[in-house]
Scaffold this motif. Structure first.
Motif, PDB file in Angstrom:
ATOM      1  N   LEU A  20      29.779  30.320 -16.412  1.00 26.93           N
ATOM      2  CA  LEU A  20      30.136  29.405 -17.553  1.00 26.93           C
ATOM      3  C   LEU A  20      28.782  28.983 -18.197  1.00 26.93           C
ATOM      4  O   LEU A  20      28.654  28.757 -19.505  1.00 26.93           O
ATOM      5  N   LEU A  21      27.620  29.067 -17.276  1.00 24.85           N
ATOM      6  CA  LEU A  21      26.297  28.682 -18.073  1.00 24.85           C
ATOM      7  C   LEU A  21      26.087  29.871 -19.044  1.00 24.85           C
ATOM      8  O   LEU A  21      25.472  29.269 -20.442  1.00 24.85           O
ATOM      9  N   GLN A  87      17.707  15.703 -14.674  1.00 25.86           N
ATOM     10  CA  GLN A  87      17.268  14.608 -14.187  1.00 25.86           C
ATOM     11  C   GLN A  87      18.379  13.570 -13.906  1.00 25.86           C
ATOM     12  O   GLN A  87      19.645  13.758 -14.489  1.00 25.86           O
ATOM     13  N   SER A  88      18.017  12.521 -13.185  1.00 30.51           N
ATOM     14  CA  SER A  88      19.116  11.502 -12.880  1.00 30.51           C
ATOM     15  C   SER A  88      19.670  10.726 -14.163  1.00 30.51           C
ATOM     16  O   SER A  88      18.411  10.911 -15.066  1.00 30.51           O
ATOM     17  N   PRO A  89      20.405  10.071 -14.388  1.00 30.25           N
ATOM     18  CA  PRO A  89      20.753   9.461 -15.552  1.00 30.25           C
ATOM     19  C   PRO A  89      19.873   8.459 -16.054  1.00 30.25           C
ATOM     20  O   PRO A  89      19.616   8.257 -17.090  1.00 30.25           O
ATOM     21  N   HIS A  90      19.042   7.642 -15.109  1.00 32.78           N
ATOM     22  CA  HIS A  90      18.004   6.802 -15.677  1.00 32.78           C
ATOM     23  C   HIS A  90      16.990   7.609 -16.251  1.00 32.78           C
ATOM     24  O   HIS A  90      16.375   7.131 -17.039  1.00 32.78           O
ATOM     25  N   HIS A  91      16.631   8.727 -15.748  1.00 35.30           N
ATOM     26  CA  HIS A  91      15.548   9.416 -16.111  1.00 35.30           C
ATOM     27  C   HIS A  91      15.903  10.166 -17.327  1.00 35.30           C
ATOM     28  O   HIS A  91      15.114  10.550 -18.307  1.00 35.30           O
ATOM     29  N   PHE A 153      26.560  20.453 -25.393  1.00 33.91           N
ATOM     30  CA  PHE A 153      27.564  20.926 -24.629  1.00 33.91           C
ATOM     31  C   PHE A 153      27.595  20.975 -23.220  1.00 33.91           C
ATOM     32  O   PHE A 153      28.587  20.342 -22.591  1.00 33.91           O
ATOM     33  N   VAL A 154      26.538  20.886 -22.586  1.00 33.43           N
ATOM     34  CA  VAL A 154      26.595  20.715 -21.263  1.00 33.43           C
ATOM     35  C   VAL A 154      26.772  19.089 -21.037  1.00 33.43           C
ATOM     36  O   VAL A 154      27.423  18.816 -19.959  1.00 33.43           O
ATOM     37  N   VAL A 155      26.088  18.303 -21.737  1.00 33.19           N
ATOM     38  CA  VAL A 155      26.555  16.851 -21.411  1.00 33.19           C
ATOM     39  C   VAL A 155      27.893  16.376 -21.578  1.00 33.19           C
ATOM     40  O   VAL A 155      28.593  15.795 -21.233  1.00 33.19           O
ATOM     41  N   GLY A 156      28.337  17.318 -22.643  1.00 31.48           N
ATOM     42  CA  GLY A 156      30.010  16.962 -23.086  1.00 31.48           C
ATOM     43  C   GLY A 156      30.668  17.585 -22.152  1.00 31.48           C
ATOM     44  O   GLY A 156      31.638  16.884 -21.622  1.00 31.48           O
ATOM     45  N   PHE A 157      30.427  18.830 -21.370  1.00 30.07           N
ATOM     46  CA  PHE A 157      31.264  19.203 -20.276  1.00 30.07           C
ATOM     47  C   PHE A 157      31.118  18.369 -18.956  1.00 30.07           C
ATOM     48  O   PHE A 157      31.834  18.115 -18.259  1.00 30.07           O
ATOM     49  N   SER A 158      29.820  17.857 -18.787  1.00 27.84           N
ATOM     50  CA  SER A 158      29.658  17.226 -17.671  1.00 27.84           C
ATOM     51  C   SER A 158      30.366  15.734 -17.702  1.00 27.84           C
ATOM     52  O   SER A 158      30.993  15.463 -16.713  1.00 27.84           O
ATOM     53  N   PHE A 163      34.768  12.190 -15.866  1.00 27.30           N
ATOM     54  CA  PHE A 163      35.972  11.729 -16.395  1.00 27.30           C
ATOM     55  C   PHE A 163      37.054  12.172 -15.551  1.00 27.30           C
ATOM     56  O   PHE A 163      37.872  11.536 -15.134  1.00 27.30           O
ATOM     57  N   ALA A 164      37.330  13.502 -15.593  1.00 22.98           N
ATOM     58  CA  ALA A 164      38.288  14.042 -14.580  1.00 22.98           C
ATOM     59  C   ALA A 164      38.273  13.675 -13.276  1.00 22.98           C
ATOM     60  O   ALA A 164      39.261  13.188 -12.429  1.00 22.98           O
TER      61      ALA A 164
END
Length: 175
Positions: A20-21, A87-91, A153-158, A163-164
């Motif tokens: 996938l990557l 990174q974590s969402p905050h970072h 793309f990665v952020v979109g797929f994540s 969401f799913a």
């Protein structure tokens, strides 16, 4: 996948994840190749923007340094984008801001540095080096564009995956 032993858990990426990557990376390169002519047009428009005379004069006095630093700015942005994915969402928010600052610096630098086309005029005996530098600018811009597309793309797929997961984790309402 999580493979566990009796002593310590070890995380192994599955072949499916690697594939996938790789697919995302190849798609990013393809999209970057398609988008790159438009990026050059945008950079041409940006180059026509008003300039700060003092910065332009400073960079004209050291053209080789100006051109080499453009490679630094060009490499730092995609590396920061890729680092941001781990990174974590905050970072990620902080690093996203840092990427925007780096992009502002890179665009400002690009607008004020001497044109790479002048390399042959300034250094007539360095034809091969000037050609390599222009090729490097094109390549680094293409790779930076691919890294940006990959991050999107990665952020979109994540996001779709999260969401799913949220939808599937909702408890069923009793009637």
């Amino acid at each position: 996948m999580l493979a566990t032993s009796s002593h310590n858990p070890i995380r192994h990426p599955s072949q499916r994840s690697r594939n996938l990557l790789l697919a995302i990376a190849l798609a990013s390169l393809a999209v970057a190749g398609f988008v790159l002519p438009f990026v050059w047009d945008v950079l041409g428009a940006v180059d026509a923007m008003p300039k700060m005379a003092w910065l332009q004069q400073l960079l004209v006095n050291v053209p080789i340094f100006s051109w080499m630093m453009m490679f630094v700015w060009g490499a730092t942005i995609p590396l920061m984008l890729l680092f941001m994915l781990h990174q974590s969402p905050h970072h990620r928010m902080r690093n996203g801001f840092f990427v925007l600052v780096l992009m502002f610096i890179a665009i400002t630098w690009y607008v004020h540095m001497p044109s790479a086309g002048r390399c042959d005029v300034l250094y007539p005996n360095a034809e091969l080096a000037c050609s390599a530098m222009r090729w490097g600018f094109s390549t680094s811009l293409g790779l930076a564009t691919a890294a940006y597309v990959f991050a999107v793309f990665v952020v979109g797929f994540s996001s779709v995956g999260l969401f799913a997961q949220c939808i599937s984790d909702k408890p069923a309402h009793a009637a």
